[in-house]
Design an enzyme around this catalytic site. Structure first.
Site, PDB file in Angstrom:
ATOM      1  N   ARG A   1       0.787  -1.235   0.000  1.00  0.00           N
ATOM      2  CA  ARG A   1       0.000   0.000   0.000  1.00  0.00           C
ATOM      3  C   ARG A   1       0.816   1.281   0.000  1.00  0.00           C
ATOM      4  O   ARG A   1       1.901   1.326   0.585  1.00  0.00           O
ATOM      5  CB  ARG A   1      -0.947   0.005   1.215  1.00  0.00           C
TER       6      ARG A   1
ATOM      7  N   HIS B   1      -0.847  -2.506  -4.533  1.00  0.00           N
ATOM      8  CA  HIS B   1      -0.263  -3.385  -5.554  1.00  0.00           C
ATOM      9  C   HIS B   1      -0.256  -2.785  -6.967  1.00  0.00           C
ATOM     10  O   HIS B   1      -0.596  -3.466  -7.946  1.00  0.00           O
ATOM     11  CB  HIS B   1      -1.002  -4.718  -5.564  1.00  0.00           C
TER      12      HIS B   1
ATOM     13  N   HIS C   1       3.417 -12.656  -5.780  1.00  0.00           N
ATOM     14  CA  HIS C   1       2.289 -12.879  -4.877  1.00  0.00           C
ATOM     15  C   HIS C   1       1.765 -14.316  -4.908  1.00  0.00           C
ATOM     16  O   HIS C   1       0.547 -14.545  -4.865  1.00  0.00           O
ATOM     17  CB  HIS C   1       1.179 -11.886  -5.221  1.00  0.00           C
ATOM     18  N   SER C   2       2.658 -15.312  -4.976  1.00  0.00           N
ATOM     19  CA  SER C   2       2.184 -16.710  -4.931  1.00  0.00           C
ATOM     20  C   SER C   2       1.627 -17.035  -3.555  1.00  0.00           C
ATOM     21  O   SER C   2       2.182 -16.614  -2.534  1.00  0.00           O
ATOM     22  CB  SER C   2       3.330 -17.676  -5.258  1.00  0.00           C
TER      23      SER C   2
ATOM     24  N   GLU D   1       5.883 -12.358   0.642  1.00  0.00           N
ATOM     25  CA  GLU D   1       6.197 -11.396  -0.416  1.00  0.00           C
ATOM     26  C   GLU D   1       7.393 -10.566  -0.001  1.00  0.00           C
ATOM     27  O   GLU D   1       7.275  -9.709   0.871  1.00  0.00           O
ATOM     28  CB  GLU D   1       4.995 -10.473  -0.643  1.00  0.00           C
TER      29      GLU D   1
END
Ligand code: GAL
Length: 384
Positions: A114, A139, A213-214, A349
């Protein structure tokens, strides 16, 4: 034609057919101990062709990555018995990814996490970004790097196979200054590592914070939640947040709190504890300050899943890492129609801290004109 000639031609035809078949040829390559790659069409978006690349290392570990969003759509790794399973959440087809709002498996840019109120100042100019998460920017905006088509090219490397993805982001795209050329290289090594090298250049000063972002579930079964995964994080401090999940600026020592993963602990052991920060995140959704010198590769985390024996280590050059425990997943159907339940995947992440452009005390995310942005993260798989 003699019978023998017929037989010979048939054999040649069968061998060629076998080699041309992607699954069989990669199995053949694995049997011979060599890494390989293949490419298929995966639909179209914005009039652009989307491709799916399959990278297979010499141990049979396989990553499928699409050029839409640079999304890792499947990642098959063995358990302690040598049984392979897909350990990332996702969908079966492009359609699923086009309607996704959870960033499953995607590359995130220009800015991971953010930026408060979608505003920041650089060189005296205020930039306004989309506010796509309440009053904040998340994002990379409405159409971030997860929703664009990258150019992809695969190749063999000395110790595996790689996919190079390129994306040219225009000046002021999603409100960010500078024409930015971003390159992300996914390498699947023969040591069972998925290595991600990020780099970028710009023609105007800008800010950047790329990540991946897995959502992992080392059980290989999305119907299991991730609460029994054992997690260790190499961090003595984290960045507490306000109600909008924006860091307050404090680097809080986490010893003795539910955020203390310096010693291995189950993700679920304290996730519902009476803790203001856990309440704000609906679970873990926080940036950890990774110990050790930033800019150098060091271990950020280890995850162990006892039933399968699968282990995942995270190594990074980044100063921070977001632990997000899938608290916003709501049961939407994913692969094979199985619901993507609350806390059925966790994300690690690697990143600079959220809202860094508004926190001069945080490690800088400014990329100067002419300079090169470079970070590396490795997800390494094994079993015990
Ligand atoms: C995470 C973020 C979460 C949530 C999630 C996507 O990176 O920290 O708050 O936005 O992405 O659903």
């Amino acid at each position: 034609m003699t019978l023998r000639l017929h037989a010979a031609l048939l054999t040649i035809f069968l061998v060629l057919a076998l080699l041309a078949h992607p699954v069989l040829s990669s199995a053949l390559n694995v049997a011979q101990g060599v890494a390989s790659f293949s490419r298929e069409d995966f639909g179209q978006v914005d009039g652009k062709k989307v491709e799916r690349f399959t990278l297979t290392n010499r141990n049979g570990v396989e990553a499928k990555i699409i050029t839409y969003g640079g999304i890792v759509v499947s990642l098959k790794v063995p358990d302690r018995q040598g049984k392979f399973a897909d350990v990332v959440l996702g969908y079966d087809d492009l359609e699923g990814y086009l309607h996704d709002d959870a960033y499953l498996g995607a590359l995130i840019g220009r800015y991971g996490n953010r930026i408060a109120k979608g505003r920041f100042k650089l060189n005296g100019t205020e930039y306004k970004l989309a506010t796509n998460n309440g009053e904040n920017h998340l994002h990379g905006g409405v159409k971030g790097f997860d929703k664009v088509v990258w150019n992809g090219a695969a190749a063999k490397t000395a110790n595996g196979v790689k996919l190079t993805l390129n994306y040219a982001s225009r000046d002021m795209e999603e409100g960010y200054p500078g024409n930015l050329l971003a390159t992300v290289i996914y390498t699947l090594t023969n040591n069972n590592e998925l290595k991600i090298d990020y780099s970028a250049t710009t023609d105007k000063d800008t800010v950047i914070n790329l990540t991946q972002h897995s959502y992992f579930n080392l059980t290989g079964e999305v119907q299991n939640d991730i609460l029994k995964h054992q997690l260790t994080i190499n961090a003595t401090r984290f960045t507490p947040v306000d109600a909008g999940l924006i860091p307050t600026g404090e680097l809080r020592v986490l010893k003795g709190t539910p955020f203390d993963f310096l010693q291995p602990a189950l993700i679920g052991s304290r996730i519902d504890a009476e803790d203001e920060q856990l309440k704000l995140g609906r679970g873990y959704d926080h940036n950890f300050v990774i110990d050790g010198r930033r800019g150098t590769m060091r271990k950020a985390a280890t995850v162990f899943e006892e039933n399968s024996g699968r282990v995942m280590e995270v190594w990074t050059s980044e100063p921070g890492m977001q632990l997000y425990t899938g608290n916003f997943l709501t049961g939407k159907p994913g692969k094979s129609g199985k619901p993507l339940q609350f806390r059925s995947g966790f994300c690690l992440e690697t990143q600079h801290y959220p809202d860094s452009p508004n926190h001069p005390e945080f490690p800088t995310t400014v990329l100067r004109k002419g300079a090169r942005y470079r970070t590396t993260t490795v997800y390494k798989f094994s079993s015990r």
